[in-house]
Scaffold this active site. Structure first.
Site, short mmCIF file in Angstrom:
data_model
loop_
_atom_site.label_atom_id
_atom_site.label_comp_id
_atom_site.label_asym_id
_atom_site.label_seq_id
_atom_site.Cartn_x
_atom_site.Cartn_y
_atom_site.Cartn_z
CG LEU A 48 -2.04 -0.76 1.28
CD1 LEU A 48 -3.02 -0.91 2.65
CD2 LEU A 48 -3.13 -0.63 0.22
N GLY A 69 -4.40 -4.55 6.11
CA GLY A 69 -3.78 -4.23 7.28
C GLY A 69 -3.38 -5.32 8.17
CB SER A 108 -12.02 -2.61 14.27
OG SER A 108 -12.15 -3.72 15.35
CE1 TYR A 135 -6.78 -3.79 13.75
CE2 TYR A 135 -8.80 -4.16 15.16
CZ TYR A 135 -8.11 -4.15 13.87
OH TYR A 135 -8.79 -4.66 13.09
CE LYS A 139 -8.69 -1.31 11.50
NZ LYS A 139 -8.17 -1.59 9.97
#
Length: 251
Positions: A48, A69, A108, A135, A139
């Site tokens: 990416l 990801g 998420s 994490y 997001k």
């Protein structure tokens, strides 16, 4: 809109494997570090963060489903920053240059996970993000940078706060946040097809119609037309007991 080419990033991953049957009949291009196995789609491999690879992947594309990801909620920041932060920002910028109509991206439930960890359920999608882990914080960033892109540029963005996206729940903690394959396919298609005059940007919980629900689906139902049909309770009697009903974002 079904005739436009759709780019799916992270297509070789487990969520991509569950999603792709729901995009049958659409011209597809798959992008991943490794070639995805799909006989009816173009395949582009790369990173990416590689501008040339992104340019090849986005050429002639009308919409993007971004799944790529690091999906590990226990991963440290140094393993998340590249794929989850820098990679998504690069994709959005390249999508804008390529004239992409819409980017649907995998956020998420961890972006709102602190509410669940504190027992404040069902979590309202309109509440301010409160991540439960690094994490989840990536997001939250993704949702913020997508909002900026849609407010200042032509691309429309829809974030889907995916729950436990597995064919069937395996642990008790997944029952409240499970997203089954049929509902995954439905919510992604709804997000791809909803008119930008109705939804220019947004972030929505994406879980099934679970009896032990921790996520308020009112906005997703009303704005995207999402109508989930699966319920994790079907599996409740046979999942492993991991000692908690708190959900996927324990305190």
């Amino acid at each position: 809109m079904s005739a436009e080419r759709v780019l799916v990033t992270g297509a070789a991953g487990s969520v991509g494997g569950q999603l792709l049957p729901g995009l049958a009949g659409r011209p597809l291009r798959l992008f991943d570090r490794e070639a995805a196995d799909h006989p009816d789609a173009e395949v582009v491999t790369g990173e990416l963060t590689d501008p040339a690879a992104l340019e090849r992947a986005l050429d002639g594309v009308g919409a993007v489903v971004h799944l790529a990801g690091n999906p590990d909620p226990s991963a440290p920041w140094e393993e998340l920053r590249g794929p989850n932060v820098e990679g998504f920002a690069a994709l959005l910028a390249a999508a804008e240059r390529a004239g992409v109509r819409r980017v649907v991206f995998a956020s998420s439930v961890h972006a709102m996970g602190a509410y669940e960890a504190d027992g404040r359920v069902p979590v309202d999608a309109a509440w301010a993000p409160r991540a439960c882990c690094p994490y989840g914080a990536t997001k939250v960033f993704d949702e913020a940078v997508a909002q900026v892109a849609s407010r200042r540029g032509p691309v429309s963005t829809v974030g889907l706060r995916l729950g436990a996206t597995v064919p069937e729940p395996a642990q008790r903690s997944q029952l409240a946040s499970w997203l089954g394959p049929a509902d995954l396919r439905q919510v992604v298609v709804r997000a791809l097809e909803v008119d930008a005059r109705d939804v220019r940007l947004g972030a929505y919980p994406a879980v099934s119609a679970n009896t032990r629900q921790h996520w308020d689906l009112t906005a997703a139902r009303a704005e995207l037309g999402y109508a989930p049909v699966l319920d994790s309770e079907e599996f409740a009697a046979r999942v492993a007991d991991d000692g908690t009903d708190a959900g996927v974002c324990p305190a």
